[in-house]
Structure formats: C-alpha cells, structure tokens
Design a protein around this motif. Structure first.
Motif, PDB file in Angstrom:
ATOM      1  N   ASP A 115       4.754  62.756  -8.484  1.00 28.47           N
ATOM      2  CA  ASP A 115       5.370  63.755  -7.123  1.00 28.47           C
ATOM      3  C   ASP A 115       5.373  65.139  -7.515  1.00 28.47           C
ATOM      4  OD1 ASP A 115       6.792  64.012  -4.554  1.00 28.47           O
ATOM      5  OD2 ASP A 115       8.574  63.850  -5.659  1.00 28.47           O
ATOM      6  N   HIS A 158       3.389  67.998  -5.396  1.00 27.61           N
ATOM      7  CA  HIS A 158       4.067  69.281  -4.861  1.00 27.61           C
ATOM      8  C   HIS A 158       3.059  70.436  -5.055  1.00 27.61           C
ATOM      9  CE1 HIS A 158       7.836  66.807  -4.891  1.00 27.61           C
ATOM     10  NE2 HIS A 158       7.213  66.392  -3.830  1.00 27.61           N
ATOM     11  N   HIS A 163       1.799  64.124   1.822  1.00 27.81           N
ATOM     12  CA  HIS A 163       3.125  63.848   2.136  1.00 27.81           C
ATOM     13  C   HIS A 163       3.587  63.105   3.385  1.00 27.81           C
ATOM     14  CE1 HIS A 163       4.440  65.486  -1.930  1.00 27.81           C
ATOM     15  NE2 HIS A 163       5.486  65.316  -1.669  1.00 27.81           N
ATOM     16  N   HIS A 184       8.192  57.067  -3.387  1.00 27.67           N
ATOM     17  CA  HIS A 184       7.473  57.908  -3.024  1.00 27.67           C
ATOM     18  C   HIS A 184       6.063  58.312  -3.830  1.00 27.67           C
ATOM     19  CE1 HIS A 184       6.782  62.007  -1.378  1.00 27.67           C
ATOM     20  NE2 HIS A 184       7.102  62.705  -2.231  1.00 27.67           N
TER      21      HIS A 184
HETATM   22 ZN    ZN Z   1       6.970  64.551  -2.874  1.00 30.90          ZN
END
Ligand code: ZN
Ligand code: NZQ
Length: 387
Positions: free
Chosen positions: A194, A198, A268, A282
C-alpha cells in the motif's frame, strides 16, 4: 514545478511510549471523547489498557465504539455519530489501522450534518463542520494518520468510496513502531504494498521538473524494498518497523504530490471496486493490479517515467526506455510475490463474474487516471488481464 500550498497540521508523536502524552493534546479540544477501535487486536496487545489508563489519569471521560471492521462499514460510522451526539463528544480518538482512522473521519464529518453521512461519499454533500480527531496508529500502511482522506464501504450498495478534506487531518498521531510488532505477515506485506502504491500514484504523472519530489518518492520506495522482507522475518525488529511506519505517513501526507498534478489514482479506484464486492485486503488487491496497470499504460508517452522508476529504484541498466520499463515492472511483480502477496485475482478466488459492475463503478464519476486516461473498457481490460 507547479505552484502549491503545503500545510500539514498533524503533530506527530513518534517513538516508544509517546501515547502517555495524549491527554494534554486531547484536552485542548475538550474532555468528552469517543474512543474508537477495531476487532480486538488492541485488547490482545494491552494497548487498550494503556490508553484507558492515560485517559482516566488525564480526567478525560469517554464512550467507546468497538468492532470497526477492515474495509470499514457505513453502519459503524452511523453508530459512532449516534454516540457522539448522545454524549456531546468533543474529540474522537482512533486506536488502530487505516480502517479505524477512516471510520473516525467519517464520524467527524457526519456529527453536525443533518442528512445521512453516506452523502459525503457519493458527492451529494460537501464536508463542512468537523469534530477534531487524533490517532494512535497500530499498522503502517494507509497514511490516514496524517492525511484528510477516508474510505468507507457500503454493503447495501456494494460500493467502497472515498471522501476527504484537509480539515480531517488528525490533530495529532502517535506513531509508536512497537505497536506494529503484532501485525501478522499478511497485513504487514499488504501495508508495504500500500505504501509503495501511494508513491506510485503520485510519482507516475506527466509533470516535468519535480526532481526533489521524485527523489523523495524513490527513497521511500527503496525503504519499502529494503525493510519489507526484513519485517516478514523479524516482526519485532524496531528499526524496520520504525522505518516502515514513517514511510507510510510520508507516502500519503501530500509531500510527494506537491507541485504536480493530483496524481493518477486509477489503480486505487479499481482496487476499491474489487474490495467493495469481495472484501479483499486493500494492499493485496493493489499487489495484483499495479503491475498489470503498469503494463497496460506503457506506451511512448509513459515509458520515460516508468524507465526512470526502473533505473533509480531497481538499478535497471537497459538504455532503451521501454525495455527498462518492462524490466522494472517485472521486478515490481517479483517483489510483491516475494512478500507472499497474490499476483492474480484467481489466487484470491475472484473470477470475472463482476467485471462489468466493477468497471462501471470505477468510472462512476468519469474516466480514471492522469498518467494515462482510462475509460470503462480499459478498466475492464485491466481487470480481465489480472484474472
Ligand atoms: Zn492505498
Ligand atoms: O480490527 P483489529 O482487531 O484492530 O485488527 C486489524 C485488522 O484485522 C489488524 N491490526 C491492526 N493493527 C494491528 C492489527 N493486528 C495486530 N496487531 C496490530 N498492531 O489488521 C487488520 C487490518 O486493519 P486495517 O485498519 O483494515 O488495515 P489498513 O491500515 O491497511 O487499512 C485499510 C483500509 O484503509 C483504506 C483501505 O481501502 C482500507 O479500507 N485506505 C485508506 C486511505 C486513506 N485514508 O488515506 C488510503 C488507502 O489507499 C486506503 O484506501
């Protein structure tokens, strides 16, 4: 580099035992607090008892909202709003990962709003008055501890949507890396993916002349690549946890996106569609989709930046941009797999049954992406390739 304003009011209390300092931070806003947390990890680790003692010693009254699920649901938000209204709550403290923090942001925006809080997530209402929030972070991943974003799931409509505003940035966040020692391998790896994602979302733009932002971004990616594997072997390695924790906050507090277009965020948006229907973790969804997205968008306009990533982060030496880009994408997939993250939707038992629903949902508010614009057909093609 474009003009920008950068203001992050979140006070970071980083390091061991900093949680003991939260009473004075909270008392700036009042002494009636909503204490929110997830499914029990903080009770098992003893952090719950520590927080309760700190609040009690500080003369702070609190009511509790527990059981906030990963991929937090709108029902928890509504319950939290009810508790805040009934108890005249002045401050919300979230103890947990991104899901707890996202949930308290939703509560914060909903307490003073007359309609249903879901309206903010379907762009029917604009965030106006918010309750101040603070966090004690227990999982390094989302950056929610230092940003104004919130992502909430609605099982009734099978949607997972984002809302956000600068006013929702936490007033303080406690970042004690030792609280993340107990995060299991799956969530740890998903967190690493994650954080990297980003960075990708803000790094892969068509902007020129953002050398400093790119260099910071590449440094954070290298941090993840260096410490990710260490964490799977040594979950209580303080140095590794500390570096990942700070990396998670820096990756999505606006820093690497300054002076550039908003970022891409297509991956995303696609992942949120997948986890809305399948309740997937996620970071695991991102591990599947990001390499596929990189391959799909690779063309003569995107090759130079993908090649820059490959050379600066992975040390690829190919002089041809396309060749370098392809080698960097292959390294990315290999790295995610080495963390035991899935490489295809099939590996997490997802078939193509809902691809058209997910493609429609992803483009509900228009085409995705900035690095390369993607319509419904593109999303459908990417999800199909990811099977
Ligand atoms: Zn994320
Ligand atoms: O619920 P508990 O018992 O606390 O267990 C949690 C949960 O099962 C557990 N956990 C957390 N800290 C732990 C721990 N277990 C042992 N020891 C600890 N110290 O881990 C599980 C996952 O927690 P969660 O909060 O769901 O993980 P994460 O921080 O990855 O948050 C994911 C959510 O954030 C959203 C995601 O879409 C997802 O809903 N995102 C939020 C963003 C934002 N606000 O800026 C950006 C991200 O891109 C992301 O979309």
């Amino acid at each position: 580099m474009k003009n920008f304003t950068y203001e992050v009011p979140t006070k970071i209390l980083f390091g061991k035992n900093r949680v003991t300092e939260i009473s004075s931070e909270i008392l700036r806003y009042g002494n009636k607090v909503l204490l929110a947390y997830g499914g029990g990890s903080i009770k098992q680790s003893g952090l719950y008892d520590t927080v309760v003692k700190v609040l009690e010693d500080g003369g702070i009254q609190f009511v509790e909202l527990s059981g906030i699920q990963p991929n937090p649901r709108i029902e928890s938000v509504r319950e939290g709003i009810r508790l805040c209204r009934e108890n005249d709550v002045q401050f919300i403290l979230g103890v947990g990962g991104g899901s707890v923090i996202d949930c308290i942001k939703a509560i914060s925006m909903g307490v003073d709003y007359k309609g249903d809080v879901w309206d903010f997530y379907i762009r029917k209402a604009k965030i106006d008055k918010v309750l101040p929030i603070g966090t004690v972070l227990t999982l390094a991943a989302t950056g929610s501890e230092m940003n104004g974003g919130s992502v909430i799931s609605n099982d009734e409509t099978q949607e997972k949507r984002a809302a956000g505003d600068d006013s929702l940035r936490p007033r303080f966040s406690v970042l004690d890396p030792s609280y993340t020692f107990t995060v299991n391998k799956w969530q740890t790896a998903a967190g690493v993916v994650d954080v990297m994602s980003h960075i990708f979302e803000q790094y892969f733009t068509q902007d020129k002349g953002t050398f400093v932002q790119d260099a910071i971004a590449e440094g954070i990616l290298k941090t993840c690549i260096h410490y990710g594997p260490v964490l799977l072997e040594e979950p209580d390695n303080y140095e590794a946890r500390a570096n990942m924790m700070w990396a998670s906050s820096l990756a999505l507090n606006g820093l690497t996106g300054t002076g550039k277009l908003f970022g891409d965020w297509a991956t995303h948006m696609m992942e949120h569609e997948v986890s809305a229907i399948y309740d997937l973790t996620h970071g695991a969804g991102l591990a599947i989709l990001f390499p596929v997205w990189m391959e799909y968008v690779l063309d003569e306009t995107t090759a130079p930046k993908l090649a820059q990533y490959s050379r600066n982060v992975w040390g690829i030496t190919a002089t041809d941009d396309r060749q370098a880009a392809q080698e960097g994408i292959a390294q990315t997939r290999k790295f995610f797999t080495s963390l035991n993250m899935p490489a295809s939707l099939g590996e997490v038992d997802i078939d193509g049954a809902h691809i058209s629903t997910m493609s429609e949902g992803a483009c509900k508010f228009g085409p995705l992406g900035m690095f390369k614009k993607l319509g419904k057909e593109d999303v459908s093609a990417i999800l199909t390739k990811a099977l």
